[in-house]
Design a protein around this motif. Structure first.
Motif, PDB file in Angstrom:
ATOM      1  N   PHE A 144      -1.338  19.622  76.291  1.00 22.40           N
ATOM      2  CA  PHE A 144      -0.132  18.746  75.779  1.00 22.40           C
ATOM      3  C   PHE A 144      -0.519  17.291  75.437  1.00 22.40           C
ATOM      4  CE2 PHE A 144       1.808  22.120  77.952  1.00 22.40           C
ATOM      5  CZ  PHE A 144       2.565  22.773  76.978  1.00 22.40           C
ATOM      6  N   GLU A 145      -0.588  16.742  74.398  1.00 22.70           N
ATOM      7  CA  GLU A 145      -0.658  15.278  74.137  1.00 22.70           C
ATOM      8  C   GLU A 145       0.138  14.240  74.763  1.00 22.70           C
ATOM      9  OE1 GLU A 145      -3.549  14.272  72.785  1.00 22.70           O
ATOM     10  OE2 GLU A 145      -4.051  16.378  72.308  1.00 22.70           O
ATOM     11  N   THR A 146      -0.291  13.404  75.227  1.00 24.06           N
ATOM     12  CA  THR A 146       0.689  12.363  75.818  1.00 24.06           C
ATOM     13  C   THR A 146       0.049  11.060  75.459  1.00 24.06           C
ATOM     14  OG1 THR A 146      -0.592  12.114  78.024  1.00 24.06           O
ATOM     15  CG2 THR A 146       1.075  13.792  77.937  1.00 24.06           C
ATOM     16  N   THR A 147       0.500  10.035  75.756  1.00 23.66           N
ATOM     17  CA  THR A 147       0.222   8.551  75.704  1.00 23.66           C
ATOM     18  C   THR A 147      -0.796   8.182  76.370  1.00 23.66           C
ATOM     19  OG1 THR A 147       1.789   7.642  76.822  1.00 23.66           O
ATOM     20  CG2 THR A 147       2.222   7.726  74.509  1.00 23.66           C
ATOM     21  N   SER A 178       5.974   9.855  78.351  1.00 28.35           N
ATOM     22  CA  SER A 178       5.825  11.048  78.218  1.00 28.35           C
ATOM     23  C   SER A 178       6.906  12.053  78.852  1.00 28.35           C
ATOM     24  CB  SER A 178       4.418  11.644  78.148  1.00 28.35           C
ATOM     25  OG  SER A 178       3.822  10.919  79.350  1.00 28.35           O
ATOM     26  N   PHE A 179       7.286  11.618  79.876  1.00 30.26           N
ATOM     27  CA  PHE A 179       8.091  12.446  80.797  1.00 30.26           C
ATOM     28  C   PHE A 179       9.040  11.462  81.491  1.00 30.26           C
ATOM     29  CE2 PHE A 179       4.261  14.851  80.339  1.00 30.26           C
ATOM     30  CZ  PHE A 179       4.735  16.222  80.219  1.00 30.26           C
ATOM     31  N   ASN A 180      10.326  12.280  81.578  1.00 29.92           N
ATOM     32  CA  ASN A 180      11.189  11.528  82.519  1.00 29.92           C
ATOM     33  C   ASN A 180      11.789  12.716  83.670  1.00 29.92           C
ATOM     34  OD1 ASN A 180      11.454   9.412  81.246  1.00 29.92           O
ATOM     35  ND2 ASN A 180      13.230   9.829  79.739  1.00 29.92           N
ATOM     36  N   VAL A 181      11.499  12.453  85.010  1.00 29.90           N
ATOM     37  CA  VAL A 181      11.874  13.635  86.114  1.00 29.90           C
ATOM     38  C   VAL A 181      12.909  12.943  86.737  1.00 29.90           C
ATOM     39  CG1 VAL A 181      10.631  14.988  87.518  1.00 29.90           C
ATOM     40  CG2 VAL A 181       9.395  14.279  85.562  1.00 29.90           C
ATOM     41  N   SER A 182      13.898  13.910  87.121  1.00 36.35           N
ATOM     42  CA  SER A 182      14.818  13.595  88.329  1.00 36.35           C
ATOM     43  C   SER A 182      14.017  13.842  89.641  1.00 36.35           C
ATOM     44  CB  SER A 182      16.014  14.516  88.337  1.00 36.35           C
ATOM     45  OG  SER A 182      16.667  14.114  87.325  1.00 36.35           O
ATOM     46  N   VAL A 183      13.840  12.834  90.470  1.00 36.31           N
ATOM     47  CA  VAL A 183      13.160  12.928  91.644  1.00 36.31           C
ATOM     48  C   VAL A 183      13.910  13.776  92.714  1.00 36.31           C
ATOM     49  CG1 VAL A 183      12.111  11.681  93.616  1.00 36.31           C
ATOM     50  CG2 VAL A 183      11.549  11.136  91.260  1.00 36.31           C
TER      51      VAL A 183
END
Ligand SMILES: Nc1ncnc2c1ncn2[C@@H]1O[C@H](COP(=O)(O)OP(=O)(O)O)[C@@H](O)[C@H]1O
Ligand SMILES: [Mg+2]
Length: 357
Positions: A312-315, A259-264
């Motif tokens: 928000f719907e996620t998996t 559901s999300f991609n985030v730059s750490v």
């Protein structure tokens, strides 16, 4: 004056380790809350302090003296239980002074203390009633009074409010706070309710599976959890916790999930990549109008007045939640962009331990 020390305190029931070598020092006058899920060993710990349960090993010290072999009545402790078992055939006043009669306190002194304590917990109008005529909240106050009247140095309270409805619980919670401030005695309070722990404690002791997993002030625990377990336990709505994997991307680290991609943030560049969890509290999610690409649709809007919750719907099984100001208007189906401030991100490894920047 009273300080409680638990040293390598352990309790086994057959094969069950209920309390696993606990070490804890409770300072004189402190309001300490033991909190954790059902079965984590809170009641057993409290009952060992009170003397109702013998430790398998380890020590309990009160003001530096080992009390393992002391009878409960000789420990100068007052205990309030979840079920407030009052004597049904004695009126409220007789219920309250029962402990004093056992101590052979004179009639006049009994009456004086009865009236003092009844004023303190605001039940003076109930003294001639029978317990059966009192509400749940009143019964709980009577149970408190019955313990207070014997003037112990320490109070041990085991989920004293859990049988009450939410409004009454809040009311009596404030009462406990007031009593502590007024009496300046040591309070050890057990609950499975994170909100009760947050609002009452000087110091929170988080337990899981018979062990202490974290100790600290409520704000420390909330803002700096040591693990996924603690992060998940405190906060309502709970922290958003997304399972995924950390990848090395050039010099940096990238978190990816369904559901999300985030730059750490770069401060984590030295971490070990691998499976793990990304966490962000709902109040730290920034919601802005969609600029196209990274947009996602609001699933549900829940206005609470001061705040509004956006789902928000996620998996994952739990929806992703953002808290926005109640004055902002959003509607279900609307595309928005979600961003996460670097300083509010929490990362956990595959064991659930916090990854530090
Ligand atoms: N008298 C007992 N006999 C056997 N097992 C017990 C007894 N009391 C507690 N336990 C077990 O010890 C563990 C801790 O229980 P408890 O201290 O009551 O937890 P909590 O109060 O945190 O819900 C649980 O697994 C519980 O089943
Ligand atoms: Mg319990």
């Amino acid at each position: 004056m009273s300080r409680i020390e638990l040293k390598d305190l352990r309790k086994e029931f057959g094969n069950t380790v209920a309390v696993n070598d606990l070490n804890l020092t409770i300072e004189d006058g402190e309001f300490i809350v033991l909190v954790g899920p059902s079965g984590c060993g809170k009641t057993t710990t409290l009952r060992m302090i009170a003397g109702f349960e013998d430790p398998t090993s380890g020590q309990i010290e009160l003001d530096g003296k080992i009390v393992n072999d002391l009878e409960p009545r000789d420990r100068d402790l007052g205990m309030v239980f979840q079920s407030h078992a009052l004597f049904p055939h004695k009126n409220v006043a007789d219920n309250i002074v029962f402990g004093l009669r056992m101590q052979n306190v004179g009639k006049e002194e009994q009456l004086k203390k009865l009236h003092e304590v009844s004023e303190l917990v605001r039940i003076s109008h109930l003294l001639t009633k029978m317990p059966g005529q009192c509400s749940g909240g009143e019964s709980q106050r009577i149970a408190l009074a019955r313990t207070l009247v014997t003037e112990p140095s320490n109070f041990l309270l085991d989920e004293p409010l859990s049988s009450l409805d939410a409004k009454l619980r809040r009311e009596l919670r404030a009462e406990c706070d007031r009593l502590h401030a007024e009496l300046q005695k040591t309070f050890v309070y057990v609950t499975h309710d994170q909100e009760e722990a947050m609002t009452l404690a000087d110091r929170i002791v988080v337990m899981d599976l018979g062990e202490i997993v974290q100790m600290g002030s409520p704000i420390d625990i909330y803002s700096d959890p040591v693990s996924y377990f603690v992060a998940d336990f405190f906060g309502n709505p709970a922290m958003n916790l997304i399972e995924g994997e950390f990848f090395k991307e050039g010099d940096g680290i990238e978190f990816r999930s369904d559901s999300f991609n985030v730059s750490v943030p770069a401060s984590y560049n030295n971490m070990t990549p691998g499976k793990g969890t990304f966490g962000i509290r709902p109040e730290n999610v920034n919601v802005s109008s969609s600029k196209g690409d990274g947009s996602r649709k609001i699933g549900l809007v829940e206005p609470l007045g001061k705040d509004t919750l956006l789902y928000f719907e996620t998996t994952a099984t739990r929806p992703f939640v953002a808290i926005v100001d109640g004055t902002e208007s959003y509607s279900a189906g609307e595309p928005v962009e979600l961003t996460f401030p670097d300083e509010n991100m929490f990362l956990f490894d595959s064991n659930g331990d916090r990854i530090r920047s």
